[in-house]
Scaffold this motif. Sequence first.
Motif, mmCIF file in Angstrom:
data_model
loop_
_atom_site.group_PDB
_atom_site.id
_atom_site.type_symbol
_atom_site.label_atom_id
_atom_site.label_comp_id
_atom_site.label_asym_id
_atom_site.label_seq_id
_atom_site.Cartn_x
_atom_site.Cartn_y
_atom_site.Cartn_z
ATOM 1 N N LEU A 59 45.559 28.933 94.743
ATOM 2 C CA LEU A 59 44.781 29.707 93.786
ATOM 3 C C LEU A 59 44.441 31.076 94.367
ATOM 4 C CD1 LEU A 59 42.248 26.841 92.921
ATOM 5 C CD2 LEU A 59 44.416 27.355 91.756
ATOM 6 N N SER A 60 44.360 32.063 93.489
ATOM 7 C CA SER A 60 43.904 33.395 93.909
ATOM 8 C C SER A 60 42.961 33.948 92.859
ATOM 9 C CB SER A 60 45.098 34.340 94.115
ATOM 10 O OG SER A 60 45.880 34.454 92.951
ATOM 11 N N ALA A 61 42.022 34.796 93.318
ATOM 12 C CA ALA A 61 41.059 35.427 92.404
ATOM 13 C C ALA A 61 40.456 34.403 91.454
ATOM 14 C CB ALA A 61 41.730 36.554 91.612
ATOM 15 N N LEU A 62 39.861 33.359 92.019
ATOM 16 C CA LEU A 62 39.394 32.204 91.242
ATOM 17 C C LEU A 62 37.966 32.375 90.740
ATOM 18 C CD1 LEU A 62 39.426 29.194 90.317
ATOM 19 C CD2 LEU A 62 38.728 28.618 92.659
ATOM 20 N N PRO A 63 37.752 32.434 89.406
ATOM 21 C CA PRO A 63 36.392 32.394 88.871
ATOM 22 C C PRO A 63 36.008 30.960 88.484
ATOM 23 C CG PRO A 63 37.900 33.137 87.158
ATOM 24 C CD PRO A 63 38.740 32.781 88.370
ATOM 25 N N LEU A 64 34.914 30.460 89.049
ATOM 26 C CA LEU A 64 34.387 29.150 88.672
ATOM 27 C C LEU A 64 33.148 29.286 87.792
ATOM 28 C CD1 LEU A 64 34.891 27.193 92.012
ATOM 29 C CD2 LEU A 64 36.170 26.918 89.871
ATOM 30 N N GLU A 65 32.792 30.516 87.504
ATOM 31 C CA GLU A 65 31.715 30.823 86.570
ATOM 32 C C GLU A 65 32.043 32.150 85.916
ATOM 33 O OE1 GLU A 65 28.661 32.737 89.856
ATOM 34 O OE2 GLU A 65 28.752 30.560 89.594
ATOM 35 N N ALA A 66 31.292 32.512 84.889
ATOM 36 C CA ALA A 66 31.576 33.769 84.198
ATOM 37 C C ALA A 66 31.552 34.930 85.194
ATOM 38 C CB ALA A 66 30.547 34.013 83.100
ATOM 39 N N PRO A 67 32.636 35.734 85.266
ATOM 40 C CA PRO A 67 32.698 36.815 86.254
ATOM 41 C C PRO A 67 31.604 37.857 86.021
ATOM 42 C CG PRO A 67 34.872 36.349 85.325
ATOM 43 C CD PRO A 67 33.871 35.613 84.485
ATOM 44 N N PRO A 68 31.131 38.500 87.099
ATOM 45 C CA PRO A 68 30.156 39.585 86.949
ATOM 46 C C PRO A 68 30.814 40.798 86.313
ATOM 47 C CG PRO A 68 30.925 39.458 89.211
ATOM 48 C CD PRO A 68 31.511 38.277 88.503
ATOM 49 N N PRO A 69 30.032 41.786 85.859
ATOM 50 C CA PRO A 69 30.631 43.007 85.302
ATOM 51 C C PRO A 69 31.573 43.662 86.310
ATOM 52 C CG PRO A 69 28.273 42.940 84.853
ATOM 53 C CD PRO A 69 28.556 41.808 85.793
ATOM 54 N N THR A 70 32.713 44.114 85.824
ATOM 55 C CA THR A 70 33.707 44.712 86.699
ATOM 56 C C THR A 70 33.283 46.124 87.107
ATOM 57 O OG1 THR A 70 35.447 43.430 85.637
ATOM 58 C CG2 THR A 70 36.143 45.342 86.902
ATOM 59 N N ASP A 71 33.529 46.454 88.345
ATOM 60 C CA ASP A 71 33.148 47.757 88.887
ATOM 61 C C ASP A 71 34.219 48.794 88.549
ATOM 62 O OD1 ASP A 71 31.828 49.743 90.266
ATOM 63 O OD2 ASP A 71 32.562 49.121 92.238
ATOM 64 N N PHE A 72 34.322 49.131 87.249
ATOM 65 C CA PHE A 72 35.271 50.136 86.803
ATOM 66 C C PHE A 72 34.654 51.530 86.887
ATOM 67 C CE2 PHE A 72 37.658 46.983 83.907
ATOM 68 C CZ PHE A 72 38.721 46.895 84.796
ATOM 69 N N SER A 73 35.529 52.542 86.823
ATOM 70 C CA SER A 73 35.075 53.934 86.783
ATOM 71 C C SER A 73 34.518 54.268 85.397
ATOM 72 C CB SER A 73 36.245 54.869 87.087
ATOM 73 O OG SER A 73 37.198 54.822 86.022
ATOM 74 N N ARG A 74 33.839 55.412 85.290
ATOM 75 C CA ARG A 74 33.334 55.864 83.991
ATOM 76 C C ARG A 74 34.477 56.131 83.021
ATOM 77 N NH1 ARG A 74 28.431 60.132 85.489
ATOM 78 N NH2 ARG A 74 27.050 58.597 86.504
ATOM 79 N N LEU A 75 35.580 56.658 83.541
ATOM 80 C CA LEU A 75 36.746 56.900 82.693
ATOM 81 C C LEU A 75 37.253 55.591 82.088
ATOM 82 C CD1 LEU A 75 39.084 58.577 81.547
ATOM 83 C CD2 LEU A 75 40.252 58.306 83.757
ATOM 84 N N MET A 76 37.311 54.544 82.909
ATOM 85 C CA MET A 76 37.802 53.266 82.428
ATOM 86 C C MET A 76 36.876 52.693 81.361
ATOM 87 S SD MET A 76 40.417 51.319 83.148
ATOM 88 C CE MET A 76 40.608 51.290 81.365
ATOM 89 N N TRP A 77 35.585 52.760 81.604
ATOM 90 C CA TRP A 77 34.632 52.247 80.618
ATOM 91 C C TRP A 77 34.675 53.065 79.325
ATOM 92 C CZ3 TRP A 77 33.354 47.585 80.745
ATOM 93 C CH2 TRP A 77 33.061 46.909 81.935
ATOM 94 N N ALA A 78 34.963 54.374 79.435
ATOM 95 C CA ALA A 78 35.104 55.211 78.233
ATOM 96 C C ALA A 78 36.330 54.776 77.428
ATOM 97 C CB ALA A 78 35.214 56.678 78.618
#
Length: 319
Positions: free
Chosen positions: A159-178
């Motif tokens: 397994l890789s990058a395994l979420p066992l609970e709802a993931p936290p907010p992603t640390d995206f840039s302002r451009l990405m969130w826009a």
Amino acid sequence: MKRLLKLVGLLVIAAALLLGSMRAGWWNPSYDEVREAQATAPSTFETIGTATLHMRDEGPHDGPIVIMLHSSMTNLREWDGWADALKDKYRVIRFDWPPYGLSTDSAPSTGMPGVVALLEKVVAAKGLERFAMVGTSSGATISTLYAARHPDQVTALALSALPLEAPPPTDFSRLMWAMIWTHENIVPNYYPRAYYRQSLSELYGRPGRLTDATVDWYYQTNTIPGGFARVKAYWEANKKAVWAKGAAGDAAQVTAPILLQWGDRDPVLPKALASKAVSQFEQAKVDVIHYPDVGHYPMLELPAETAKDLRTWLDRTVK
């Protein structure tokens, strides 16, 4: 001043026409176009239950079996490098699980439990008895759910990058969130290729590793008409089906040996969650490999090295 106002007016009209045409779906590649580009040999399409699955089944059919489950917003192409590294010895089975890629399902989505039920049908249809599972991100969660339910079938879990609970907010840039805001509020039926390049580059530990080929298949398979509505239905179902309680209880039931391959620069699932996952697999032996400069997609960003580590572990673990 009049010329400036006229220019601004023309730009506003042009932007409105551009966004309107995107909203209307004029820019989306058709399903047939994407199928022709992405479902090349050895792809097959198999009808299982209510689903028609885009699938690849490679390697010696008398070899140890490995089933690969991709992450959200991707498809079986995510595993190209790892499948190539295994298929000389292992029978590697991978498919697009709905709502992603080229697979379709006429039944309403029930989230991850529905994918587990679909996998059960795939296993039965192919007459599989014992196999290892390789999963990443949401595919890793689905693999965990399946292994907890079928300890008699699953010999190993990588397994890789395994979420066992709802993931936290992603640390995206302002451009990405826009870009995300624009899609969610103005253009719900389309993301331009530039969006996928930007989002993938932010999900990589080293953006320079991102290839044009990856951007192409990521863009094509995610912009098939109607795809965003299907993904939204899946996510809404999954919030109630899995993320309301998480999958830690299922992880505690898994007994198969586990390999965790973790990108320490993952903005979706920080590296601290790897240690937490180890503690949640209460009955399983867990090996962990950290990649300090890798993000959310180890198999895409560093395919040769991560595939070698996977192969070494499978050769040692799967008998």
